[in-house]
Design a protein around this motif. Structure first.
Motif, PDB file in Angstrom:
ATOM      1  N   ARG A 497       0.710   4.106   9.506  1.00 34.21           N
ATOM      2  CA  ARG A 497       0.146   2.828   9.041  1.00 34.21           C
ATOM      3  C   ARG A 497      -0.503   2.995   7.680  1.00 34.21           C
ATOM      4  NH1 ARG A 497       0.137  -0.978  12.966  1.00 34.21           N
ATOM      5  NH2 ARG A 497       0.582  -0.219  15.078  1.00 34.21           N
ATOM      6  N   ASP A 498      -0.561   1.888   6.916  1.00 31.50           N
ATOM      7  CA  ASP A 498      -1.171   1.947   5.592  1.00 31.50           C
ATOM      8  C   ASP A 498      -2.669   1.722   5.684  1.00 31.50           C
ATOM      9  OD1 ASP A 498      -1.552  -0.774   5.951  1.00 31.50           O
ATOM     10  OD2 ASP A 498       0.025  -1.372   4.552  1.00 31.50           O
ATOM     11  N   ALA A 499      -3.320   1.618   4.527  1.00 30.58           N
ATOM     12  CA  ALA A 499      -4.777   1.491   4.498  1.00 30.58           C
ATOM     13  C   ALA A 499      -5.268   0.220   5.171  1.00 30.58           C
ATOM     14  CB  ALA A 499      -5.269   1.545   3.052  1.00 30.58           C
ATOM     15  N   ALA A 500      -4.401  -0.804   5.239  1.00 31.47           N
ATOM     16  CA  ALA A 500      -4.768  -2.065   5.877  1.00 31.47           C
ATOM     17  C   ALA A 500      -4.432  -2.092   7.365  1.00 31.47           C
ATOM     18  CB  ALA A 500      -4.078  -3.225   5.165  1.00 31.47           C
ATOM     19  N   GLY A 501      -3.915  -0.992   7.884  1.00 28.66           N
ATOM     20  CA  GLY A 501      -3.575  -0.928   9.295  1.00 28.66           C
ATOM     21  C   GLY A 501      -2.198  -1.455   9.632  1.00 28.66           C
ATOM     22  N   ARG A 502      -1.370  -1.745   8.616  1.00 30.42           N
ATOM     23  CA  ARG A 502      -0.039  -2.273   8.847  1.00 30.42           C
ATOM     24  C   ARG A 502       0.962  -1.133   9.004  1.00 30.42           C
ATOM     25  NH1 ARG A 502      -0.683  -5.921   3.575  1.00 30.42           N
ATOM     26  NH2 ARG A 502      -1.017  -3.776   2.880  1.00 30.42           N
TER      27      ARG A 502
END
Length: 528
Positions: A497-502
């Motif tokens: 996941r990326d920094a935004a949780g996606r």
């Protein structure tokens, strides 16, 4: 009716969900153990190629063929031949492509490629041949291949697995790497960048002559590091006139088919819109600011980059082709790299010549840098920029006696400005790399992975540490560690996941460890 770019995007999205999706519930390369599993593996690849809706999907599929995982496991990989016996695709080594192997013989004089073409027929068949593997002590070096006919977007080919041969002595005809007068390695400024991109026009008649099927070879070639088309941060990109990313030389499969029309730099400049406008006006330069993976600390301010773009018409469609260079890169390229060698073993280690050359596929090495070992067998070769090329890419080295006898030679030496690498060379010819880094970074496990993978690293001393995930455009996806850590062993789990949780897309990612002034990076593959 959908536009061709909408169809392309849909196909790209479908495959980005799982580039090996056609392999689900089928025999993988790692499963191959006998005739039955080998046949099932090749048949799965054939079905995937023939069911691809368009060439965009075919291109992404053959890129998956090159990635260690379901489609490639050690010596089990796929090769695509033309009916005339030319290697169109080789999953293990792109430099083998374009070679005519029709009359290649095994150790017993059998023309095995002719046998493979004959065995393929309509239903496929096996070919047993003999090829000595120097790493294996075997009295009967039998090899087994399975070949089958495959239709790729209307063109006929032969698909083979089990074809594990050394083709280095087979002549290419003609190699795509011989086409450019100004290569990616030559790019240092505006004029050399322009000449490099303008020179790409030579590919158009070649692609149109050989058809869509040849695009796989072209794409693989221009993604190959250290060759004429890609060198460090110099690589090729292709964009549609409506802003879709058709191709990117960094091999980031997750971005292919994405609409990049509104991508902005740090100053709000819509980069792709500027590129389209410049290309439609006949071609030219576009300056913008982008994160340079080679520079730590520019994540917020970015670095100035200059791209040169041109319009290219292929098969009746217009595309935008370009490449870029970081404008501040010349400062770093003034630095040198060092190859340190320590001779060990029984015998006199002094008076030996250590030589270093650039490693350029298909070209004879020119050992331009050299040093003689002292009485203790120690030598440090300084690799400096020359008038045409900076220090960056893969190199090779050898150690020779005064009379010319080569004691040891080795390749795949990664050098860049400020890089110091050390090798221990035994007088019996054995070569071992010696680490000088304050940190070591292990291969992530599992790899390919889904949904999570573990990254392990070790520190030799207490130091500031930063561990981050990047896509192949150099954009930071996730910062995993940023803190001062003591010497020891560490492990971190990335959940994809990326920094935004996606959840991020399927594709190739870099994980980079910075420990003080040392930087180590590796690749990982997220496969859904």
């Amino acid at each position: 009716m959908k536009s061709p770019y909408a169809v392309l995007t849909l196909a790209a999205i479908c495959l980005s969900l799982n580039p090996a999706s056609a392999q689900d519930r089928r025999t993988t390369a790692g499963d191959v153990m006998d005739r039955e599993t080998l046949m099932a593996f090749v048949d799965a690849a054939r079905d995937s190629l023939e069911s691809a809706p368009d060439y965009a999907v075919v291109g992404r599929l053959v890129e998956a063929f090159r990635t260690e995982g379901d489609w490639k496991a050690g010596p089990v990989y796929l090769v695509i031949l033309t009916p005339e016996g030319v290697v169109s695709f080789h999953a293990a080594d792109v430099t083998f492509e374009d070679r005519n192997v029709l009359d290649l013989e095994d150790d017993r004089g059998t023309k095995l490629v002719r046998d493979m073409l004959a065995a393929a027929g309509d239903d496929g068949g096996f070919v047993e041949y003999y090829w000595d593997d120097p790493a294996v002590e075997d009295d009967e070096p039998s090899r087994l291949a399975y070949a089958v006919s495959v239709s790729i977007q209307g063109d006929d080919f032969i698909l083979v697995a089990g074809f594990h041969l050394d083709l280095s002595d087979v002549d290419a005809e003609p190699s795509i790497f011989e086409l450019l007068e100004v290569t990616a390695r030559d790019v240092r400024d505006r004029e050399s960048l322009r000449a490099f991109v303008e020179g790409l026009r030579v590919l158009v008649p070649l692609i149109e002559e050989k058809g869509y099927g040849y695009l796989a070879t072209v794409q693989a070639a221009i993604r190959t590091e250290g060759e004429d088309f890609k060198h460090g941060s110099i690589y090729i990109f292709v964009i549609s006139t409506s802003g879709y990313l058709i191709f990117h030389g960094t091999a980031d499969l997750s971005l292919i088919g994405e609409n990049m029309i509104d991508v902005e730099d740090v100053n709000g400049l819509k980069i792709v819109q500027e590129i389209i406008a410049k290309a439609e006006a006949g071609g030219g330069f576009v300056k913008y600011y982008w994160d340079n993976p080679a520079i730590i600390g520019d994540e917020d301010t970015k670095s100035p980059k200059l791209s040169y773009v041109i319009p290219v018409n292929v098969f009746g469609q217009t595309f935008i082709v370009g490449a870029g260079i970081y404008l501040d890169s010349d400062i770093a390229f003034e630095d040198v790299a060092q190859v340190e060698v320590q001779i060990v073993g029984d015998g006199d280690p002094g008076g030996l010549t250590v030589e270093v050359s650039r490693s350029i596929s298909g070209r004879a090495p020119v050992y331009a840098w050299r040093k003689t070992t002292d009485d203790t067998g120690h030598a440090v070769v300084r690799v400096t920029p020359d008038e045409q090329r900076r220090v960056n890419g893969m190199y090779r080295a050898r150690v020779r006696r005064a009379e010319g006898e080569t004691i040891a030679s080795w390749s795949s030496i990664p050098l860049m400005p400020g890089r110091h690498v050390t090798y221990e060379v035994n007088l019996n010819g054995e070569v071992n790399a010696v680490s000088h880094l304050a940190a070591s970074l292990d291969a992530n496990r599992p790899n390919p992975f889904n949904p999570a993978t573990t990254i392990r690293y070790s520190l030799e001393k207490a130091v500031d540490v930063e561990l981050a995930i990047y896509n192949l455009l150099g954009q930071e996806v996730r910062l995993l560690v940023r803190q001062f850590q003591s010497a020891g062993n560490y492990s971190v789990v990335w959940d994809g996941r990326d920094a935004a949780g996606r959840q991020v897309s399927t594709g190739v990612y870099l994980y980079r460890l910075r420990a003080g002034t040392d930087v180590v990076a590796r690749k990982m593959v997220l496969a859904k």
